[in-house]
Motif scaffolding. Structure first.
Motif: not given
Ligand code: 13P
Ligand code: SF4
Length: 366
Positions: A85, A89, A348-349, A352, A355
């Motif tokens: 995280i 990427s 990814e969601r 995000k 993070r």
């Protein structure tokens, strides 16, 4: 590309010394493109190959800072998720054995935390009144839950600071999954035990009455670490009887009684630094995982420090120990051949939102 089980079978029977030589050779070939991170509980035959070591907080900062292409994480699953995280990427995080989990992290899951939130909503408005705080020992979706609900992550070295921040946002905290870290940190802030009831996730409404919830400052999730629960106050009593001048230091995942009976309480990094800086000739009883205690006992012997493990039982993080030289050699040699095995990739969601909660923690704990 994922290797199949047959490929690992070739490593299973390799002797540790052979693995050690192959790990060194693979590291040389990979150069600066690959970095090996290891938690302090990692077994010695793996820890010796690490480029970066630390407690969970330090490893989070290090993972966020390194520009290596491959981060080979010798720790447990949630730590590798955090590295994924917080890194970019393009960087790839590898956990040499996917079964290296954390039994405490498994004591909370998204369905149970969402249920708790719904049940709390029957009594109070949780989004207005409760900051969700997850110990870093938790899955990425729980960190994402915190990110989504204005909450934050903490580690064992910053929990009190994080709670202070949390109370500056809202009047209550839901703390998961480690009740012991939550209780000890709340106690450090002057909260009474009555203000910190346990939320039993197997009971409707956590097993609490509306009055208890109303009075609570911290709702403590009923989770614990199976390694640290083995340390007992009587171990400390016996040590103090034998060595009245001895000092006791424990990890905050130990029970409240053990923490209270200790002279010092703190994270793995804190434990190492406190003993490193202590006077030569001091004697210590240490309440944390065996690999770490064995390593510092050896390291600080030359400074005349005597270091004793707290429990008469073997208390090891057996899941972290699954990262052995065979799995490390397997993952590194695959990388040399251009193959990535056991990549940890948080969707990814989820990443995000997680993070958000992690970066908030890093900012607050500076
Ligand atoms: P630290 O934050 O001290 O590294 O602790 C992590 C952990 O899992 C202890 O059991
Ligand atoms: Fe999880 Fe306990 Fe192992 Fe730490 S020592 S990683 S809390 S099982």
């Amino acid at each position: 590309m994922q290797m199949n089980a047959i490929d690992f079978e070739k490593y299973e029977l390799l002797q540790d010394e052979v693995c050690a030589q192959r790990i060194v050779a693979a590291k040389q070939k990979l150069g600066k493109r690959t970095v090996i991170l290891a938690h302090h509980y990692q077994r010695a035959d793996v820890y010796q190959h690490a480029d970066l070591t630390g407690d969970s907080l330090k490893l989070s900062y290090l993972a966020a800072q390194t520009d290596a292409d491959y981060l080979v994480f010798c720790g447990v699953h949630f730590m590798a998720e955090v590295a994924d995280i917080l890194s970019s990427s393009e960087q790839v995080v590898i956990l040499p054995d996917l079964s290296a989990g954390c039994s405490m992290a498994d004591m909370a899951n998204l369905a149970k935390v969402e249920r708790a939130w719904r049940e709390l909503a029957e009594v109070i408005d949780p989004d207005a009144l409760i900051t969700p705080v997850t110990y870093i020992n938790s899955s990425a979706d729980l960190k994402a839950f915190c990110g989504e609900h204005g909450g934050i992550v903490c580690t064992s070295s910053n929990a009190t600071k994080i709670l202070q921040w949390s109370f500056a946002q809202r009047e209550k905290v839901l703390f998961f999954p480690d009740q012991h870290l939550g209780r000890w940190s709340g106690h450090q802030m002057g909260l009474s035990l009555e203000e910190m009831p346990v939320w039993d996730f197997d009971e409707p409404m956590g097993g609490l009455t509306p009055e208890q919830i109303d009075k609570a400052k911290i709702l403590l999730w009923k989770g614990h670490c199976s390694v640290h629960q083995m340390f007992q106050p009587q171990h400390i009593l016996r040590f103090r009887n034998q060595h009245p001048d001895g000092l006791v230091i424990s990890h905050p995942e130990c029970s409240f009684e053990v923490c209270k009976a200790s002279d010092f309480v703190g994270s793995t990094e804190y434990i190492i630094n406190t003993i490193r800086e202590a006077e030569p000739g001091t004697r210590w009883l240490v309440g944390t995982e065996l690999n770490l205690v064995g390593r510092i006992a050896e390291e600080f012997k030359s400074q005349g420090k005597m270091i004793q493990f707290m429990s008469p039982m073997v208390c090891m993080c057996s899941t972290m120990a699954r990262i052995d030289p065979q799995h490390l050699a397997w993952s590194l040699e695959n990388l040399v051949d251009g193959r990535v095995v056991n990549q940890i990739k948080v969707p990814e969601r989820e990443a995000k939102l997680a993070r958000l909660a992690l970066e908030k923690m890093l900012a607050v704990s500076k």
